[in-house]
Design an enzyme around this catalytic site. Structure first.
Site, PDB file in Angstrom:
ATOM      1  N   ASN A  35      12.767 -19.453 -31.465  1.00 21.72           N
ATOM      2  CA  ASN A  35      11.568 -20.260 -31.709  1.00 21.72           C
ATOM      3  C   ASN A  35      10.438 -19.359 -32.166  1.00 21.72           C
ATOM      4  OD1 ASN A  35       9.827 -19.481 -29.324  1.00 21.72           O
ATOM      5  ND2 ASN A  35      11.654 -20.215 -28.244  1.00 21.72           N
ATOM      6  N   LYS A  50      32.029 -14.114 -36.419  1.00 17.54           N
ATOM      7  CA  LYS A  50      31.084 -14.844 -37.269  1.00 17.54           C
ATOM      8  C   LYS A  50      31.722 -16.152 -37.746  1.00 17.54           C
ATOM      9  CE  LYS A  50      28.557 -14.392 -41.543  1.00 17.54           C
ATOM     10  NZ  LYS A  50      28.372 -13.606 -42.760  1.00 17.54           N
ATOM     11  N   ILE A  87      13.351 -22.205 -15.732  1.00 14.80           N
ATOM     12  CA  ILE A  87      13.030 -21.048 -14.886  1.00 14.80           C
ATOM     13  C   ILE A  87      11.967 -21.418 -13.854  1.00 14.80           C
ATOM     14  CG2 ILE A  87      12.161 -18.679 -14.893  1.00 14.80           C
ATOM     15  CD1 ILE A  87      13.295 -18.447 -17.775  1.00 14.80           C
ATOM     16  N   PHE A  98       2.908 -22.886 -18.767  1.00 14.67           N
ATOM     17  CA  PHE A  98       2.214 -23.178 -20.015  1.00 14.67           C
ATOM     18  C   PHE A  98       2.797 -24.452 -20.597  1.00 14.67           C
ATOM     19  CE2 PHE A  98      -0.672 -19.914 -21.747  1.00 14.67           C
ATOM     20  CZ  PHE A  98      -0.638 -19.024 -20.695  1.00 14.67           C
TER      21      PHE A  98
HETATM   22  O1  C5P Z   1       8.955 -28.133 -20.512  1.00 12.74           O
HETATM   23  P1  C5P Z   1       8.270 -27.127 -21.358  1.00 12.74           P
HETATM   24  O2  C5P Z   1       9.246 -26.189 -22.046  1.00 12.74           O
HETATM   25  O3  C5P Z   1       7.248 -27.663 -22.275  1.00 12.74           O
HETATM   26  O4  C5P Z   1       7.463 -26.261 -20.293  1.00 12.74           O
HETATM   27  C1  C5P Z   1       6.835 -25.097 -20.645  1.00 12.74           C
HETATM   28  C2  C5P Z   1       6.682 -24.238 -19.416  1.00 12.74           C
HETATM   29  O5  C5P Z   1       7.906 -24.185 -18.694  1.00 12.74           O
HETATM   30  C3  C5P Z   1       6.391 -22.802 -19.787  1.00 12.74           C
HETATM   31  O6  C5P Z   1       5.606 -22.236 -18.763  1.00 12.74           O
HETATM   32  C4  C5P Z   1       7.765 -22.166 -19.833  1.00 12.74           C
HETATM   33  O7  C5P Z   1       7.712 -20.760 -19.611  1.00 12.74           O
HETATM   34  C5  C5P Z   1       8.477 -22.901 -18.731  1.00 12.74           C
HETATM   35  N1  C5P Z   1       9.909 -23.078 -18.966  1.00 12.74           N
HETATM   36  C6  C5P Z   1      10.812 -22.489 -18.102  1.00 12.74           C
HETATM   37  N2  C5P Z   1      12.157 -22.641 -18.295  1.00 12.74           N
HETATM   38  C7  C5P Z   1      12.625 -23.401 -19.313  1.00 12.74           C
HETATM   39  C8  C5P Z   1      11.715 -24.041 -20.188  1.00 12.74           C
HETATM   40  C9  C5P Z   1      10.367 -23.844 -19.984  1.00 12.74           C
HETATM   41  O8  C5P Z   1      10.391 -21.801 -17.177  1.00 12.74           O
HETATM   42  N3  C5P Z   1      13.938 -23.542 -19.474  1.00 12.74           N
END
Ligand code: C5P
Length: 401
Positions: free
Chosen positions: A209, A289, A308, A324
Site C-alpha cells: 500500500n 514466479k 494487530i 490511526f
Molecule cells: O481498520 P483500519 O485498518 O482502518 O484500522 C487502522 C488502525 O488499525 C491502524 O492503527 C492500524 O495500525 C491498525 N491495524 C492493525 N492491524 C491490522 C489492520 C490495522 O493493527 N490488521
C-alpha cells in the site's frame, strides 16, 4: 524541552561538518545549556577557536598541554563537570581513537576520564562511513553503551550522495534534551509501528500500500524527544531511524509485524499503531514466479490478516492503545466505530485525499477518545507528531491516575 543549567561538553573533531557545530552551540544555549567546547587539532583547520569561544561564552580548549587552561579548570575537573559529552562531528579518526581508548589528546582523554554518557554524531564521506573498519569501531562503542546519533543520508559536502551527513543541530539538541528524561513520556516504554506491509504473492510480486511511514517515524521521534524508550517496528520503508529511537525492528508482512509488536509490547506502556497494515494476504505464497497464462484471468485467493491492535487489546494486560484511521469520508463516525470495536484508548483520524495523507509532508488529525476529542490542524508531520504525543501523554496519565 528545556536544557536549563545542563552542562554539555561539546567535542569537535576534524570534519567539514564542524561548521554546523557552531549553530549547535547556539541551539543548546538557547535552551539554557552551559556549553564548553573542546576542539581536536584537526577541527581547528575547519573552524576557528574564536568562533566557538564567542558562541559558547567560555574558553575553548584544544590541547592537553595548555598550562594556563589546566590551572583554571584541569581536564579531570572538566571531565567531572560534564553531564553529557557530545562529539559532533565525530570523524572516522575520532571514532577509531575512542574505540581503542586513546588518551593522547584532550578530547579522547576527557571521554575516558568522564562518567558522563557519551554521544557521537558521526559525519564523514559515505564510502568511509560504509567501511567495515568504521562500522566495527562503532559496534565496539555501542556495545560499551555509547550513543550514536545518525548519521543522515543525503548530499554531502564532497559532492557524494549517501549516508554520512551529520544530523542537523536541532536534532542533536533534541536528542540530548530527551536524554535527561524530564519529558512528558520520561521513563515510559513506547512501541510505534510505521509504514506499509508487503504481502508476497510469489518471489517477485507482492501486495502493498502507499503508506510512506513518515507519520509513524515522526511519532517515534516525538516520543523519543519526550523522553520515552522507543521501539520502532517498521514495515518496508527506506527511512533512516530517527535520532533517539532506542530500537528498530524491520519487518515486511502483517504477520511479521504482529509478532514484532506483540513481543515489544510485552513490556510497553503505550503502543501507537501508525502502520498501514494490509487487511489481506495471498492465501498461498507461490514458491516459483507465477507464469502468465495468455488469454486467461488470474484469480488470487486472499486470506484475512490478524488485526494487530485488536489482538493486543484482547490481552488481559496490554499497553495504552492508540490507533490511526485513514478515512475518505464520514471520518468521525468511522473513527469512533474503530475506537470501540478495536478496544482502543485513543484514535487519530485523518482524511485521505485533498492533498493530505500518504506520501505528503503535511497532515491534519482529529483525536478521539471515549469522552473527548481534539482537532490538530494541518501542519508538518514532525510538529503534528509532537502535538499528538503530548496529548497521548496527557490521556495516558489520566487513564492511570
Ligand atoms: O481498520 P483500519 O485498518 O482502518 O484500522 C487502522 C488502525 O488499525 C491502524 O492503527 C492500524 O495500525 C491498525 N491495524 C492493525 N492491524 C491490522 C489492520 C490495522 O493493527 N490488521
Amino acid at each position: 524541552m528545556s536544557l536549563a543549567n545542563r552542562r554539555i561538553l561539546l567535542g569537535v573533531s576534524g570534519g567539514i561538518a564542524a561548521y554546523k557545530s557552531c549553530e549547535l552551540v547556539r541551539r543548546l544555549r538557547e535552551r539554557g545549556a552551559e556549553v564548553r567546547v573542546v576542539m581536536t587539532a584537526g577541527a581547528t583547520h575547519f573552524v576557528g577557536v574564536a568562533t566557538f569561544q564567542a558562541l559558547s561564552g567560555q574558553p575553548v580548549r584544544t590541547s592537553l598541554w595548555d598550562e594556563q587552561a589546566e590551572a583554571a579548570m584541569g581536564h579531570i575537573e572538566l571531565a567531572r563537570w560534564a553531564e553529557r559529552i557530545l562529539v559532533a562531528p565525530a570523524s572516522a579518526d575520532a571514532i577509531a581513537r575512542l574505540a581503542h581508548g586513546h588518551a593522547d589528546d584532550l578530547l579522547a582523554t576527557l571521554c575516558l576520564a568522564s562518567a558522563a554518557p557519551l554521544y557521537l554524531a558521526p559525519a564523514m564521506n559515505q564510502q568511509m562511513w560504509a567501511h567495515p573498519a568504521v562500522q566495527a569501531n562503532l559496534a565496539t562503542l555501542r556495545a560499551r553503551g555509547v550513543h550514536v546519533l545518525g548519521p543522515a543520508a543525503g548530499e554531502q559536502a564532497c559532492g557524494d550522495v549517501g549516508s554520512g551527513r551529520m544530523l542537523e543541530p536541532h536534532e542533536l539538541r533534541d536528542a540530548l534534551a530527551a536524554s535527561f528524561g524530564d519529558g512528558a513520556l520520561a521513563g515510559l516504554d513506547v512501541v510505534v509501528s510505521a509504514g506499509p506491509t508487503f504481502e508476497d504473492i510469489d518471489p517477485v510480486r507482492f501486495i502493498g500500500n502507499r503508506s510512506s511511514g513518515k507519520m509513524g517515524f515522526a511519532v517515534a521521534q516525538a516520543a523519543a524527544e519526550a523522553g520515552a524508550r522507543v521501539t520502532l517496528v517498521a514495515g518496508p520503508v527506506s527511512l533512516p531511524t530517527p535520532p533517539g529511537v532506542a530500537a528498530r525492528v524491520d519487518v515486511r508482512s502483517a504477520a511479521q509485524m504482529q509478532a514484532a509488536v506483540l513481543d515489544a509490547c510485552a513490556r510497553a506502556d503505550i503502543y501507537v499503531g501508525a502502520a498501514a497494515v494490509g487487511d489481506y494476504r495471498p492465501a498461498e505464497v507461490a514458491e516459483r514466479k507465477l507464469k502468465k497464462q495468455a488469454g486467461a484471468d488470474l484469480v488470487l485467493q486472499l486470506a484475512e490478516n490478524p488485526d494487530i491492535l485488536a489482538s493486543l487489546s484482547a490481552r488481559p494486560r496490554h499497553p495504552f492503545l492508540v490507533g490511526f484511521a485513514a478515512e475518505t469520508h464520514d471520518v468521525a463516525a468511522y473513527a469512533r466505530g474503530k475506537l470501540a470495536r478495536k478496544g482502543l484508548d485513543m484514535i487519530a483520524a485523518n482524511q485521505v485525499g485533498g492533498g493530505l495523507g500518504f506520501e505528503t509532508a503535511d497532515n491534519a488529525l482529529t483525536l478521539y477518545w471515549a469522552d473527548g476529542e481534539l482537532e490538530l490542524p494541518r501542519t508538518g508531520k514532525a510538529e503534528l507528531a509532537r502535538q499528538l504525543v503530548a496529548e497521548v501523554a496527557a490521556r495516558y496519565k489520566a487513564s492511570r491516575a
